[in-house]
Design a protein around this motif. Sequence first.
Motif, PDB file in Angstrom:
ATOM      1  N   UNK A 167       5.665  -0.074  -1.141  1.00 50.28           N
ATOM      2  CA  UNK A 167       5.031  -1.228  -0.843  1.00 50.28           C
ATOM      3  C   UNK A 167       3.775  -1.225  -0.391  1.00 50.28           C
ATOM      4  N   UNK A 168       2.951  -1.927  -0.758  1.00 49.54           N
ATOM      5  CA  UNK A 168       1.529  -2.257  -0.239  1.00 49.54           C
ATOM      6  C   UNK A 168       1.030  -3.211  -0.091  1.00 49.54           C
ATOM      7  N   UNK A 169      -0.338  -3.500  -0.027  1.00 50.20           N
ATOM      8  CA  UNK A 169      -0.813  -4.842  -0.363  1.00 50.20           C
ATOM      9  C   UNK A 169      -2.063  -4.813  -1.309  1.00 50.20           C
ATOM     10  N   UNK A 170      -2.676  -6.075  -1.513  1.00 48.71           N
ATOM     11  CA  UNK A 170      -3.576  -6.400  -2.657  1.00 48.71           C
ATOM     12  C   UNK A 170      -5.126  -5.913  -1.894  1.00 48.71           C
ATOM     13  N   UNK A 171      -4.959  -5.351  -0.610  1.00 47.31           N
ATOM     14  CA  UNK A 171      -6.185  -5.364   0.291  1.00 47.31           C
ATOM     15  C   UNK A 171      -6.504  -4.008   1.042  1.00 47.31           C
ATOM     16  N   UNK A 172      -5.847  -2.960   0.142  1.00 48.67           N
ATOM     17  CA  UNK A 172      -5.995  -1.476   0.772  1.00 48.67           C
ATOM     18  C   UNK A 172      -7.297  -1.062   0.272  1.00 48.67           C
ATOM     19  N   UNK A 173      -7.707  -0.015   0.997  1.00 47.26           N
ATOM     20  CA  UNK A 173      -9.092   0.740   0.883  1.00 47.26           C
ATOM     21  C   UNK A 173      -8.649   1.427  -0.621  1.00 47.26           C
ATOM     22  N   UNK A 174     -10.053   1.892  -1.254  1.00 48.97           N
ATOM     23  CA  UNK A 174      -9.804   2.773  -2.433  1.00 48.97           C
ATOM     24  C   UNK A 174      -9.148   3.917  -2.373  1.00 48.97           C
ATOM     25  N   UNK A 175      -9.169   4.586  -1.326  1.00 44.97           N
ATOM     26  CA  UNK A 175      -8.743   6.052  -1.022  1.00 44.97           C
ATOM     27  C   UNK A 175      -7.167   5.932  -1.283  1.00 44.97           C
TER      28      UNK A 175
END
Length: 387
Positions: free
Chosen positions: A103-111
Amino acid sequence: MYQQFFQHFLQANQNKQHFACHSHHYWPDVTRDATLAYWDDSARLVDDKWHYIFGTKIPHTQQLIADILNLPTPEQIVFAPNTHEFVMRLLSCFDWRKPLKVLTTDSEFYSFQRQVKRLSELETVQVEVIATEPFATFEQRFIAAAAAADYDMVFCSQVFFNSGYAIADLTDFVTQLAAVTPAMLVIDGYHGFMALPTDLSAIAERIFYLSGSYKYAQGGEGCCFMAVPAGSEHRPLYTGWFAEFGTLAADKSALVLYSEDGYRFAGATMDFTALYRLDAALLLYKQQGITVGRIHRYVQQLQQHFLTLLAEQQHPLLHKANLLLHNASHHGHFYTFRLDSSAQVAELAAFLKQHGIATDYRGDRLRFGFALYQNAESFNLSCLKSI
């Protein structure tokens, strides 16, 4: 006020307004001395430098970080050249041959974002993405999503790199997540560390907290860190070659930094120049009494002055209607303006650069960063009146 600590960078960039702090902070002068100190220590000690670095330098840096974040166990802070290495270590704690739910978001950094996007191509890996907007309901929606399914990993930023939106109360947010899911909880604190006052004492045993020196810690690229829960039993398949170097390697997690006689979870042999720089920058702030709270208050004053000046320009694009700002009292140390297209943003950024104003942009978002080495009285946005 604080420019005295940044004379080398300031003198090298005269007649420039550096609002690209979000992308690359200026480094304080002490980091130059730290770079030379690493070279001198390497020449003086040669192979014996590892005993000094692992036995003295790293523990000192761990303690400085732990003091800032109020972490109870400094020795659980581990280092790597970049956060992607940590992301891969954490993901390798799971068996990708079996179903893996993230589960995550649509705004995480590219790493993280790019890596899980690639992994989601595997039939066994499912990634659920929650939109950060609308910001007003994000935390409730994210926690509800965590409760709605059995996730293996939950990954979320403290401050989102593409907007500056910040989790209002990180302790409460994590506590609520922990109450609804047993998943590995990972907080990307890269845009929060040394920017927003952060106390991890109440949640240190539940989260992996990632950050580094490149942004607001002002130590430059090459030194990232992760705070590991003391009770973690995770054993990454991606161990790094230090993982066998210790009496506990056979039966304990390779996420542990020290065993009785060895260093762990460092990846391959690192160039510790960046750690020296980070240590020097954090030590400077400690000696000068420059707390994160003090930094945050100063930056908020800069931000308010910037908005006042910007309003006077009456620019057709750079105005409050295009500013992604949910809570002015709790926001990252940069402002993000969302425009109609990436081409429009690139054109405006180029115009600003021609007029001595450095900014940072990603896609359709133009960002203005703020830092200690800026002086509000020197802000000049008059070039925007000509558009």
